[in-house]
Write a protein that holds these residues in place. Structure first.
Motif, PDB file in Angstrom:
ATOM      1  N   THR A  92      15.867 -19.242 -22.773  1.00  0.00           N
ATOM      2  CA  THR A  92      17.310 -19.155 -23.345  1.00  0.00           C
ATOM      3  C   THR A  92      18.438 -19.918 -22.690  1.00  0.00           C
ATOM      4  OG1 THR A  92      16.971 -16.852 -22.895  1.00  0.00           O
ATOM      5  CG2 THR A  92      16.525 -16.781 -24.513  1.00  0.00           C
ATOM      6  N   ILE A  93      19.370 -19.624 -23.083  1.00  0.00           N
ATOM      7  CA  ILE A  93      20.496 -20.156 -22.313  1.00  0.00           C
ATOM      8  C   ILE A  93      21.812 -19.606 -22.515  1.00  0.00           C
ATOM      9  CG2 ILE A  93      21.441 -22.746 -22.242  1.00  0.00           C
ATOM     10  CD1 ILE A  93      19.259 -24.035 -22.795  1.00  0.00           C
ATOM     11  N   ALA A  94      22.472 -19.062 -21.415  1.00  0.00           N
ATOM     12  CA  ALA A  94      23.617 -18.434 -21.622  1.00  0.00           C
ATOM     13  C   ALA A  94      24.949 -19.614 -21.216  1.00  0.00           C
ATOM     14  CB  ALA A  94      23.976 -17.324 -20.600  1.00  0.00           C
ATOM     15  N   ASN A  95      26.071 -19.498 -22.279  1.00  0.00           N
ATOM     16  CA  ASN A  95      27.163 -19.784 -22.409  1.00  0.00           C
ATOM     17  C   ASN A  95      27.101 -21.420 -22.673  1.00  0.00           C
ATOM     18  OD1 ASN A  95      27.876 -17.747 -21.228  1.00  0.00           O
ATOM     19  ND2 ASN A  95      27.736 -19.223 -18.963  1.00  0.00           N
ATOM     20  N   LEU A  96      26.203 -21.082 -23.899  1.00  0.00           N
ATOM     21  CA  LEU A  96      26.025 -22.849 -24.379  1.00  0.00           C
ATOM     22  C   LEU A  96      27.837 -23.877 -25.326  1.00  0.00           C
ATOM     23  CD1 LEU A  96      22.790 -23.078 -26.591  1.00  0.00           C
ATOM     24  CD2 LEU A  96      23.597 -24.860 -24.934  1.00  0.00           C
ATOM     25  N   HIS A 236      15.677 -18.335 -18.496  1.00  0.00           N
ATOM     26  CA  HIS A 236      16.980 -17.864 -18.955  1.00  0.00           C
ATOM     27  C   HIS A 236      17.690 -18.290 -18.365  1.00  0.00           C
ATOM     28  CE1 HIS A 236      20.147 -16.375 -21.033  1.00  0.00           C
ATOM     29  NE2 HIS A 236      21.034 -15.513 -19.417  1.00  0.00           N
ATOM     30  N   ALA A 237      18.680 -19.519 -18.447  1.00  0.00           N
ATOM     31  CA  ALA A 237      19.052 -20.985 -17.928  1.00  0.00           C
ATOM     32  C   ALA A 237      20.211 -19.710 -18.196  1.00  0.00           C
ATOM     33  CB  ALA A 237      19.562 -22.016 -18.813  1.00  0.00           C
ATOM     34  N   VAL A 238      21.686 -20.114 -16.660  1.00  0.00           N
ATOM     35  CA  VAL A 238      23.066 -20.153 -16.928  1.00  0.00           C
ATOM     36  C   VAL A 238      23.813 -21.017 -16.368  1.00  0.00           C
ATOM     37  CG1 VAL A 238      24.849 -18.611 -16.403  1.00  0.00           C
ATOM     38  CG2 VAL A 238      22.701 -17.549 -16.503  1.00  0.00           C
ATOM     39  N   ILE A 239      24.592 -21.675 -17.671  1.00  0.00           N
ATOM     40  CA  ILE A 239      25.920 -22.795 -17.593  1.00  0.00           C
ATOM     41  C   ILE A 239      26.776 -22.148 -17.340  1.00  0.00           C
ATOM     42  CG2 ILE A 239      26.721 -24.237 -18.955  1.00  0.00           C
ATOM     43  CD1 ILE A 239      24.353 -24.413 -20.316  1.00  0.00           C
ATOM     44  N   GLU A 240      28.025 -22.740 -16.143  1.00  0.00           N
ATOM     45  CA  GLU A 240      29.376 -22.415 -15.914  1.00  0.00           C
ATOM     46  C   GLU A 240      30.206 -23.377 -15.932  1.00  0.00           C
ATOM     47  OE1 GLU A 240      29.695 -20.932 -11.548  1.00  0.00           O
ATOM     48  OE2 GLU A 240      28.656 -19.454 -12.331  1.00  0.00           O
ATOM     49  N   LEU A 241      31.334 -23.678 -15.823  1.00  0.00           N
ATOM     50  CA  LEU A 241      32.291 -24.591 -15.792  1.00  0.00           C
ATOM     51  C   LEU A 241      32.350 -25.324 -14.779  1.00  0.00           C
ATOM     52  CD1 LEU A 241      33.429 -27.310 -17.437  1.00  0.00           C
ATOM     53  CD2 LEU A 241      35.382 -25.401 -17.585  1.00  0.00           C
ATOM     54  N   ALA A 242      32.212 -26.060 -13.710  1.00  0.00           N
ATOM     55  CA  ALA A 242      32.161 -26.468 -12.710  1.00  0.00           C
ATOM     56  C   ALA A 242      33.880 -26.799 -12.261  1.00  0.00           C
ATOM     57  CB  ALA A 242      31.488 -27.652 -11.716  1.00  0.00           C
TER      58      ALA A 242
END
Length: 302
Positions: A92-96, A236-242
């Motif tokens: 699963t991927i968070a913050n798509l 579980h992958a987590v994405i955040e804006l740099a």
């Protein structure tokens, strides 16, 4: 020979994961206790990163790392026959929504991540869930048979592979494409004179400057990502804006942000990082002082 090897791996991939994990457990015992594959490199790296931990604590991390490492290998073989629906249930991927909103701007984007397990599953799931064309910079495998097998697995959902050895020329074909460029940005650089140098876990370390400079030149947004493992066989992958525009940042600021981020996620889940690669193989020398970008002063030669 290719079809023979592929056929064997395909048959192996048909086994249920619970059976494949029994094989993984056996390989762990062999590799950790008998062959000791890169064990000294792993323990030296852990000593560098976590000098405050005692030996038993570092051994515990090392053992779990080897289990994750071998699981990742077994799970990659499973990709030969497994369905996309199977993968999407287990990865699963968070913050798509971050990527979806960036895609609407018409800009391409970069995602920077480290060597955390299991990126092979992750990129296939990601390509199915985003509107971007996913482009991945990778290091070709020297064995032609396995290179062909891995290339087929990695591109099955439409991802584009760009060889790290000829990335610039490969990118020319897609210069007018809106893409999400995935960069494993924690690899040791080949050219130390063009690298950024800064502290990583308290030790002077060289990082490739290309990802940041490319994002700045093209005024691209950049996201960071890491992968967690809630339990065996699930990720579980987590994405955040740099940054929404790398060109708005000062030189080396993005790299400093990335290194801080990488330290944080590794410290939180140390067994998920690839400790078997020699991250600190290059020694700091005063001649690299012009490329020192850490906020702290550079050390003397070490």
């Amino acid at each position: 020979m290719y079809y023979f090897v592929y056929g064997l791996l395909y048959l192996l991939s048909l086994l249920p994961l619970r059976i494949l994990y029994i094989l993984s457990d056996g390989l762990y015992l062999l590799i950790y206790y008998i062959t000791g594959y890169r064990k000294k490199v792993v323990m030296d790296n852990l000593q560098t990163a976590f000098p405050e931990k005692n030996e038993s604590e570092r051994i515990k991390i090392a053992k779990q790392f080897y289990k994750n490492f071998i699981d990742s290998f077994i799970e990659t073989i499973k990709l030969i026959s497994v369905s996309d629906s199977f993968l999407q249930k287990r990865f699963t991927i968070a913050n798509l929504e971050i990527l979806n909103e960036l895609q609407k701007t018409g800009k391409s984007c970069q995602v920077h991540l480290g060597h955390t397990f299991n990126w092979e599953w992750g990129q296939l799931v990601l390509q199915k869930l985003i509107r971007y064309r996913l482009m991945i910079v990778y290091m070709p495998i020297s064995n032609k048979i396995f290179e062909k097998i891995f290339y087929k697995m990695r591109t099955r959902n439409g991802s584009i592979l760009l060889p790290a050895t000829s990335m610039k020329s490969a990118m020319v074909h897609y210069k007018d494409t809106q893409y999400l460029l995935a960069l494993v940005a924690d690899q040791s650089p080949g050219n130390l004179n063009t690298s950024y140098w800064l502290n990583f876990f308290g030790k002077p370390t060289a990082f490739v400057s290309g990802p940041e400079k490319g994002a700045q030149r093209n005024e691209l947004p950049v996201v960071f990502a890491h992968i967690e493992k809630p339990r065996r066989g699930y990720y579980h992958a987590v994405i955040e804006l740099a940054t929404a525009d790398a060109s708005k940042l000062s030189d080396a600021e993005l790299t400093r942000k990335y290194v801080d981020y990488l330290e944080k996620v590794i410290s939180q889940n140390p067994s998920m990082w690839l400790w078997s690669h020699r991250r600190w193989k290059h020694k700091w020398k005063a001649e690299y002082a012009a490329n020192w970008v850490d906020e702290k002063k550079p050390p003397a030669d070490c």
